[in-house]
Enzyme design. Structure first.
Site, PDB file in Angstrom:
ATOM      1  CG  PHE A  18       5.189   6.052   1.878  1.00  0.00           C
ATOM      2  CD1 PHE A  18       6.453   6.147   2.794  1.00  0.00           C
ATOM      3  CD2 PHE A  18       5.359   4.607   1.124  1.00  0.00           C
ATOM      4  CE1 PHE A  18       7.079   5.029   3.291  1.00  0.00           C
ATOM      5  CE2 PHE A  18       5.516   3.659   2.754  1.00  0.00           C
ATOM      6  CZ  PHE A  18       6.730   4.097   3.684  1.00  0.00           C
ATOM      7  CB  SER A  19       0.536   8.570  -2.144  1.00  0.00           C
ATOM      8  OG  SER A  19       0.026   9.136  -2.513  1.00  0.00           O
ATOM      9  N   PRO A  54       0.701  -0.967  -0.063  1.00  0.00           N
ATOM     10  CG  PRO A  54      -1.083  -1.582   1.398  1.00  0.00           C
ATOM     11  CD  PRO A  54       0.605  -1.848   0.806  1.00  0.00           C
ATOM     12  CB  CYS A  55       1.425   3.812  -2.753  1.00  0.00           C
ATOM     13  SG  CYS A  55      -0.114   3.930  -3.395  1.00  0.00           S
ATOM     14  CD  GLN A  56      -2.897   4.121  -0.021  1.00  0.00           C
ATOM     15  OE1 GLN A  56      -2.244   3.037   0.043  1.00  0.00           O
ATOM     16  NE2 GLN A  56      -4.642   3.225  -0.305  1.00  0.00           N
TER      17      GLN A  56
END
Length: 436
Positions: free
Chosen positions: A95-96, A91-93
């Site tokens: 670092f997004s 899950p990239c949230q």
């Protein structure tokens, strides 16, 4: 589209974590890797995976889905064969740019589970995709730690150690090369723009590829090269260019686009090299049909379809939607450029990524301004290079979330096929019949 070719030859096995709506899983499977386990947490995304067989020619076969929290999975219970490729996009949230930027403090940071999976399965190769936000100055030290831990995943972090402490230990071990090759990985990261690989979307990402060091894979020989360029798109749009032979638009539309094209320096060597590539794909290309959808244009979405949320011509997820707006900082996609990055939009999509400007400036968008509308889910799926056969589960917002969280199939396929070729080059992929 090679990653969705009709004749698929099995070359090995794979495990897919954080599968989402299935973009990377589909790409790795199409490259010839048979899935042993596919994991996803979100119920709607799990249902999407259940809805879609890996191979449309064998609809009775389904993804070996293990749904739920990856941290609760004991891989030894499910994996009885050697794993060739472990793939996933944690899950990239955290670092997004679209998230709240908690990074390592965010409970959604799943990189530690990726490292655990490597320790338990010892895959020959790893493919990991994430947002470019990992390279921002505030996160770059942790990104370096990710690469170091992926290099030495069997050196486990003490419970009381901070990631900074563990990173210091890893760097010492990497420097003196004291760890056995069978417990080391050779790790390479690449910044990529999906548009450079034939995806009709500007999508900047980081792809991390790792090979077990004892295999001695020369990844540099197989890294997928860029296949498309902005310069070739600009050149193809000149008056009389091939772009306008593919797309029959009014003279006014064509002139407006041509008038806004940037000038190219044809004497520049870099420009000359980029002109040898294929043109970037545009949103108009995607709607008209590319690759497996070649010759299958999506039908026009009328004002009535937008007003009443009508499914157009019985095409699944090609449904009009009213209320699109445009304002400062919230501008629509234009048809003759790659689309903006498709986003999950947990709290709404702030940059107008789900809105498109139309050729008809008088088009009535009920509840919003005129001349633009929301993209349909099917148009968005095409921008993500999902085949039209792919059935997404849930209401519109949930389908768009799955697409925004996905890896574009065509981008994933470029790397999955390159990894397959790299492993083949060192004899690391056995005859699948010998595995059984």
């Amino acid at each position: 589209m090679p990653e969705l070719r009709e004749e698929r030859q099995e070359v090995g096995t794979c495990v897919e974590l954080f599968a989402g709506g299935g973009g990377l899983a589909m790409a790795v499977h199409a490259a010839g890797f048979r899935p042993l386990l596919v994991n996803e947490l979100a119920p709607r995304a799990c249902q999407s995976l259940k809805n879609n067989p890996p191979d449309p020619k064998a609809p009775e076969k389904r993804w070996p889905l293990v749904s739920g929290d990856v941290s609760k999975i004991d891989f030894s219970e499910h994996i009885t064969e050697e794993v060739d490729v472990l793939a996933g996009g944690p899950p990239c949230q955290p670092f997004s740019l679209g998230g709240v930027h908690k990074g390592t403090e965010d409970k959604r940071n799943m990189f530690p589970e990726m490292f655990r999976a490597i320790r338990e399965m010892r895959p020959k190769a790893v493919i990991c995709e994430n947002v470019r936000g990992l390279l921002r100055p505030s996160f770059k030290p942790y990104f370096k730690y990710i690469l170091n831990e992926l290099t030495l995943p069997f050196v486990e972090r003490d419970e009381d150690a901070t990631w900074e402490d563990h990173n210091e230990l890893l760097e010492k071990l990497i420097a003196n090369e004291s760890v056995d090759l069978a417990e080391r990985y050779v790790v390479k990261e690449m910044e990529v723009n999906a548009a450079d690989y034939g995806v009709p979307q500007i999508r900047n990402r980081v792809i991390i590829v790792a090979f077990r060091a004892d295999l001695d894979v020369a990844w540099e020989k197989f890294m997928p090269a860029k296949t498309h360029s902005e310069e070739s798109l600009i050149y193809s749009m000149r008056e009389g260019g091939p772009y306008w032979k593919r797309h029959k638009v009014t003279a006014d539309v064509r002139k407006r686009v041509i008038a806004n094209l940037p000038e190219l320096d044809y004497e520049n060597e870099k420009v000359k090299e980029k002109l040898k590539l294929e043109p970037w794909r545009t949103l108009r290309d995607a709607i008209a049909g590319i690759d497996e959808n070649e010759g299958k244009p999506l039908p026009y979405v009328s004002e009535e379809a937008v007003k009443y949320k009508v499914e157009v011509d019985g095409i699944r997820d090609h449904v009009g939607w009213p209320g699109a707006r445009m304002y400062t900082g919230h501008t629509p996609n234009v048809l003759d450029r790659p689309a903006k990055t498709v986003k999950a939009g947990v709290h709404g999509v702030p940059g107008g990524e789900s809105v498109m400007q139309l050729d008809d400036v008088n088009f009535v968008n009920f509840g919003g301004g005129d001349g633009y509308r929301y993209m349909t889910v099917r148009e968005t799926a095409r921008v993500m290079t999902f085949p039209d056969r792919w059935i997404l589960d849930g209401p519109r917002g949930e389908k768009m979330r799955q697409l925004g969280n996905a890896v574009p199939v065509k981008l994933g396929a470029a790397f999955a096929e390159a990894v397959a070729n790299a492993l083949k080059s060192v004899g690391a992929l056995e005859d699948p019949e010998k595995r059984k």
